[in-house]
Design an enzyme around this catalytic site. Structure first.
Site: not given
Length: 328
Positions: A195, A213
């Site tokens: 991420k 996320d």
């Protein structure tokens, strides 16, 4: 002697009258009546008990679910997903990364700090941090206690301090003090996963990446783009739907929508412009007036997350952090 039989008399001719027992019959009926009433009461009690049992069973039984929606074809899923992306692009033409940064190192550090807190809190914290440690070399040289104090407002400051010291030292020792522009290099840094790497690649190096996320994962499932919970599997499912050139901006748009409208606990369904395209419509507040009160940031007339937002941002910048109170 007369042998002719004598005629019977009238009294003898008439058949004997039968003795009726109507009175005793009535008596018997009278005796049976109480038994019939008792039986009726028993039947009534059983009926009531049966009705009560049936009612209790009905209350316990789960409500019948609405008939399952017919599964969409793969083509329909892709078409609807891409239309949602176009609608979000019209809704958020100003979508952007909501962390303040001026270079790849600042973005990397800010993204690591953003775990378990808001981007606004990170943006309020990093000015002091980067004033003290603007480069990997500077940050790697900080005493842990000093770094902890600088990033304390973001929470989990001890674990984050360990990650920042580790990644700064790795950048200094292995990459010449520069943030690498490859995913396989970035994920070797302490505290950096896919991420964080995709955030840095997409926004500092222009390399397309999908940032999964909590907001992105939640909306991808609500939109029917994936059923996965694992971030890497979500990323793979979404990447198969959209062209690579859209990945970075798609991430910003979906995250923007998740923060402003499609909240975790109570989405503002009644104020959502893409509600007609959403298979999860109705999970949140559908009343338009009540839903409008749930909108956040610029859509709700509140400050945004960046202290220095892009020029086209239509809302107010976030306020700087209040200076610490002087010790008395």
């Amino acid at each position: 002697m007369n042998d002719t039989p004598e005629k019977p008399t009238a009294a003898e001719k008439a058949p004997a009258k039968r003795t009726t027992t109507k009175a005793p019959a009535k008596k018997t009926a009278a005796k049976k009546a109480p038994a019939t009433k008792a039986a009726t009461k028993a039947v009534a009690k059983k009926a009531v008990a049966k009705k009560t049992t049936a009612k209790a069973a009905a209350e316990k039984a789960p409500a019948k679910k609405a008939p399952a929606r017919k599964p969409e074809s793969r083509t329909a899923v892709v078409r609807r997903a891409r239309r949602i992306n176009r609608e979000l692009a019209e809704l958020y033409p100003y979508a952007h990364p909501e962390l303040d940064f001026t270079n790849s190192f600042e973005l990397l550090v800010a993204t690591v700090l953003s775990a378990q807190t808001t981007d606004m809190r990170v943006n309020q914290t990093t000015p002091r941090l980067f004033a003290v440690a603007p480069t990997p070399e500077d940050m790697a040289a900080l005493p842990p206690e000093e770094l902890e104090e600088l990033i304390r407002p973001t929470g989990f400051f001890r674990a984050k301090t360990k990650s920042l010291l580790g990644l700064s030292a790795a950048l200094r020792d292995r990459f010449g003090g520069e943030v690498p522009g490859r995913l396989e290099d970035l994920v070797t840094l302490p505290g950096v996963g896919r991420k964080t790497a995709n955030v840095v690649l997409g926004n500092a190096f222009g390399v397309p990446g999908i940032t999964v996320d909590t907001h992105f994962g939640r909306l991808a499932r609500r939109f029917g783009w994936t059923t996965q919970e694992d971030a890497e599997k979500v990323e793979a499912d979404v990447a198969a739907i959209f062209p690579k050139s859209e990945w970075t901006m798609l991430s910003h748009r979906v995250v923007f929508h998740g923060r402003r409208v499609c909240h975790s606990r109570k989405p503002a369904c009644g104020a959502c412009p893409i509600a007609p395209l959403c298979p999860s419509y109705g999970e949140g507040e559908t009343d338009p007036e009540k839903a409008r009160k749930l909108l956040k940031y610029e859509l709700g007339g509140q400050p945004g997350q960046r202290l220095k937002p892009p020029a086209d941002y239509p809302g107010q910048p976030a306020p700087p952090m209040a200076p610490p109170a002087a010790a008395s």
